[in-house]
Design a protein around this motif. Structure first.
Motif, PDB file in Angstrom:
ATOM      1  N   PRO A  61      19.426  30.801 -24.913  1.00 56.29           N
ATOM      2  CA  PRO A  61      18.296  30.059 -24.008  1.00 56.29           C
ATOM      3  C   PRO A  61      17.287  29.472 -24.354  1.00 56.29           C
ATOM      4  N   SER A  62      16.756  29.450 -26.014  1.00 56.93           N
ATOM      5  CA  SER A  62      15.930  28.681 -26.302  1.00 56.93           C
ATOM      6  C   SER A  62      16.468  27.109 -26.561  1.00 56.93           C
ATOM      7  N   VAL A  63      17.635  26.955 -26.828  1.00 54.91           N
ATOM      8  CA  VAL A  63      18.422  25.823 -27.044  1.00 54.91           C
ATOM      9  C   VAL A  63      18.274  25.060 -25.942  1.00 54.91           C
ATOM     10  N   LEU A  64      18.748  25.767 -24.717  1.00 51.43           N
ATOM     11  CA  LEU A  64      18.721  25.090 -23.395  1.00 51.43           C
ATOM     12  C   LEU A  64      17.357  24.706 -22.759  1.00 51.43           C
ATOM     13  N   ALA A  65      16.148  25.530 -23.197  1.00 52.69           N
ATOM     14  CA  ALA A  65      15.096  25.451 -23.043  1.00 52.69           C
ATOM     15  C   ALA A  65      14.427  23.912 -23.533  1.00 52.69           C
ATOM     16  N   ASP A  66      14.779  23.883 -24.803  1.00 54.59           N
ATOM     17  CA  ASP A  66      14.339  23.004 -25.500  1.00 54.59           C
ATOM     18  C   ASP A  66      14.843  21.335 -25.064  1.00 54.59           C
ATOM     19  N   ALA A  67      16.430  21.612 -24.856  1.00 53.70           N
ATOM     20  CA  ALA A  67      17.026  20.560 -24.198  1.00 53.70           C
ATOM     21  C   ALA A  67      16.387  19.922 -22.693  1.00 53.70           C
ATOM     22  N   GLU A  68      15.948  20.856 -21.929  1.00 57.69           N
ATOM     23  CA  GLU A  68      15.322  20.685 -20.914  1.00 57.69           C
ATOM     24  C   GLU A  68      14.070  19.952 -20.820  1.00 57.69           C
ATOM     25  N   LEU A  69      13.288  20.368 -21.727  1.00 52.72           N
ATOM     26  CA  LEU A  69      12.122  19.820 -22.156  1.00 52.72           C
ATOM     27  C   LEU A  69      12.065  18.354 -22.427  1.00 52.72           C
ATOM     28  N   TRP A  70      12.941  18.068 -23.491  1.00 52.55           N
ATOM     29  CA  TRP A  70      13.275  16.967 -23.988  1.00 52.55           C
ATOM     30  C   TRP A  70      13.785  16.048 -22.871  1.00 52.55           C
ATOM     31  N   ALA A  71      14.797  16.468 -21.953  1.00 55.57           N
ATOM     32  CA  ALA A  71      15.256  15.370 -20.884  1.00 55.57           C
ATOM     33  C   ALA A  71      14.026  15.206 -19.908  1.00 55.57           C
ATOM     34  N   LYS A  72      13.182  16.252 -19.688  1.00 52.39           N
ATOM     35  CA  LYS A  72      11.962  15.992 -18.715  1.00 52.39           C
ATOM     36  C   LYS A  72      11.173  14.777 -19.326  1.00 52.39           C
ATOM     37  N   SER A  73      11.087  14.931 -20.592  1.00 54.29           N
ATOM     38  CA  SER A  73       9.882  13.688 -21.253  1.00 54.29           C
ATOM     39  C   SER A  73      10.699  12.393 -21.271  1.00 54.29           C
ATOM     40  N   ARG A  74      11.984  12.362 -21.103  1.00 56.95           N
ATOM     41  CA  ARG A  74      12.953  11.193 -21.168  1.00 56.95           C
ATOM     42  C   ARG A  74      13.237  10.650 -19.619  1.00 56.95           C
ATOM     43  N   LEU A  75      13.352  11.468 -18.893  1.00 57.34           N
ATOM     44  CA  LEU A  75      13.921  11.196 -17.699  1.00 57.34           C
ATOM     45  C   LEU A  75      12.884  11.483 -16.623  1.00 57.34           C
ATOM     46  N   PRO A  76      11.937  10.822 -16.072  1.00 61.31           N
ATOM     47  CA  PRO A  76      11.134  11.229 -15.011  1.00 61.31           C
ATOM     48  C   PRO A  76      11.885  11.625 -13.732  1.00 61.31           C
ATOM     49  N   HIS A  77      12.750  11.288 -13.441  1.00 59.86           N
ATOM     50  CA  HIS A  77      13.527  11.550 -12.219  1.00 59.86           C
ATOM     51  C   HIS A  77      14.191  13.067 -12.301  1.00 59.86           C
ATOM     52  N   LEU A  78      14.315  13.561 -13.565  1.00 58.17           N
ATOM     53  CA  LEU A  78      15.120  14.854 -13.580  1.00 58.17           C
ATOM     54  C   LEU A  78      13.648  15.975 -13.290  1.00 58.17           C
ATOM     55  N   THR A  79      14.268  16.893 -12.281  1.00 61.77           N
ATOM     56  CA  THR A  79      13.364  17.942 -11.834  1.00 61.77           C
ATOM     57  C   THR A  79      13.486  19.150 -12.720  1.00 61.77           C
ATOM     58  N   ASP A  80      12.392  20.048 -12.830  1.00 60.82           N
ATOM     59  CA  ASP A  80      12.471  21.260 -13.488  1.00 60.82           C
ATOM     60  C   ASP A  80      13.512  22.047 -13.051  1.00 60.82           C
ATOM     61  N   ILE A  81      14.244  22.867 -13.891  1.00 63.82           N
ATOM     62  CA  ILE A  81      15.416  23.672 -13.345  1.00 63.82           C
ATOM     63  C   ILE A  81      14.668  24.764 -12.767  1.00 63.82           C
TER      64      ILE A  81
END
Length: 417
Positions: A61-81
């Motif tokens: 879970p922490s690996v996936l959460a960190d990956a989501e945070l990175w992607a959100k910072s990089r891809l403004p069109h990506l919504t929160d999971i």
């Protein structure tokens, strides 16, 4: 209005089968065939995804959460999971694999069977394609040899990577948008498909396998939907999962996740996946669509036909050529020697941020020249393989040399032993 014009145009173009490099497995096999000749990684035991998830359910879970945070910072069109999708398994979950697939926002019906693809084998498969993919159109998969594995069976890391690098094209990114028709993925948060046609199986994965980062600013101003692509998301997700799997002793999944990430990296080395319409100016893109709306459709149709033909030609030709090189063990073929680079790559992988400004930028920069050279060949479609000295091999060899370089530099970041 102009946004609608460009959307119509791109929908017409991006409906062909989107395999990018049509033979990821074969290309990767040639890249890695002698790459680890001096120190080949040891065989590892095959492990089911369910087994991996249950053993590491507390760390994932922490690996996936960190990956989501990175992607959100990089891809403004990506919504929160959506919170209901987050990976929160119980020890005895019988559907832990489906929960994981939903947590990484891929097709929840994706098969995670244990198998390998044998490139040099001419034997029939002992593994049904229904255990591999939900695709209705199996395409060229019917030409390949797949062999099932048992849990715990020892398998060569090269076989794992070669097999896994093809896997995202089997159905991993199909039907993920709200208008795709799959009820389970409507809460994934990707919205409506930004381009391509959701009615076509392969086209529904387009925004995950293409990355348009370097178009003229006017194109992005008029067609902001082109920014809504997700290959960086997938590359970062699977890279972090691979690192975690290696770190926790699950080498099979370390290699398999790395192979998944490699797929998207290799996609972006294909010029037609990093450039919308090579050699077609923004003015022309808009102009041909405008005049087609008043009944003069031949300029638009001709443009689409020419771009599509060159895109399809290079992918079809590459597929059959790579198969023949492997089957005949023609290691001196000029395309093969280009792929093998005559030694190790001196390119350094600089993390997921390198995808946009390194891999995709390089493909974008060569797109116009490659498209022009393909046009000069005056080949409308794939018909046969040509003699070694044919200029198509110079074009293809140059493009695949870049694919090889980035594949090797990506793998160099892991301790693959």
């Amino acid at each position: 209005m102009f946004k609608k014009i460009l959307l119509i145009l791109l929908t017409n173009i991006i409906v062909l089968p989107l395999f990018s490099w049509n033979n990821h497995a074969g290309i990767t096999y040639l890249i890695l065939k002698d790459y680890w000749k001096e120190k080949s990684p040891k065989s590892v035991p095959a492990e089911s995804l369910e087994s991996f998830l249950k053993k590491e359910r507390q760390g994932i879970p922490s690996v996936l959460a960190d990956a989501e945070l990175w992607a959100k910072s990089r891809l403004p069109h990506l919504t929160d999971i959506n919170d209901t999708l987050k990976f929160k398994p119980n020890e005895n979950d019988s559907d832990i694999t489906v929960k994981f697939l939903k947590a990484i926002r891929v097709n929840p019906n994706h098969k995670t069977s244990l198998y390998i693809q044998k490139l040099e084998s001419r034997s029939p498969s002992n593994f049904a394609l229904e255990n591999l993919t939900i695709l209705q159109d199996k395409g060229k998969l019917v030409n390949e040899t797949f062999l099932g594995l048992k849990e715990g069976e020892m398998v060569d890391p090269v076989d794992i990577l070669v097999t896994a690098v093809d896997e995202p094209d089997y159905d991993l990114d199909l039907y993920l948008f709200e208008d795709s028709g799959l009820e389970q993925t409507k809460i994934y948060g990707f919205g409506e498909q930004p381009f391509g046609n959701p009615k076509y199986e392969y086209s529904s994965q387009a925004p995950f396998h293409m990355g348009f980062y370097h178009e003229p600013s006017i194109i992005f101003t008029l067609a902001g939907f082109l920014k809504k692509t997700y290959p960086e998301y997938r590359i970062h997700q699977f890279t972090k999962l691979s690192e975690f799997a290696f770190r926790t002793g699950h080498k099979y999944w370390g290699y398999r996740f790395a192979g998944w990430a490699l797929h998207y990296i290799q996609d972006l080395t294909q010029p037609y996946h990093s450039s919308v319409l090579p050699r077609v100016s923004a003015t022309k893109q808009i102009g041909v669509q405008v005049i087609s709306m008043v009944g003069i459709s031949s300029p638009k149709n001709n443009m689409i036909e020419h771009v599509t033909n060159r895109h399809t030609l290079i992918e079809e030709y590459q597929y059959y050529l790579i198969k023949e090189i492997i089957q005949k063990r023609d290691w001196e073929h000029p395309v093969c020697t280009s792929i093998q680079l005559d030694g190790k790559s001196n390119s350094v992988w600089d993390g997921s941020l390198f995808v946009r400004d390194g891999v995709a930028k390089e493909a974008f920069d060569v797109a116009e020249a490659a498209d022009e050279e393909l046009e000069k060949l005056k080949l409308d479609r794939y018909e046969k393989l040509y003699e070694n000295a044919h200029p198509i091999h110079t074009i293809l060899g140059g493009l695949l040399k870049n694919t090889s370089k980035h594949t090797r530099s990506y793998l160099n970041q892991f301790s693959l032993d």
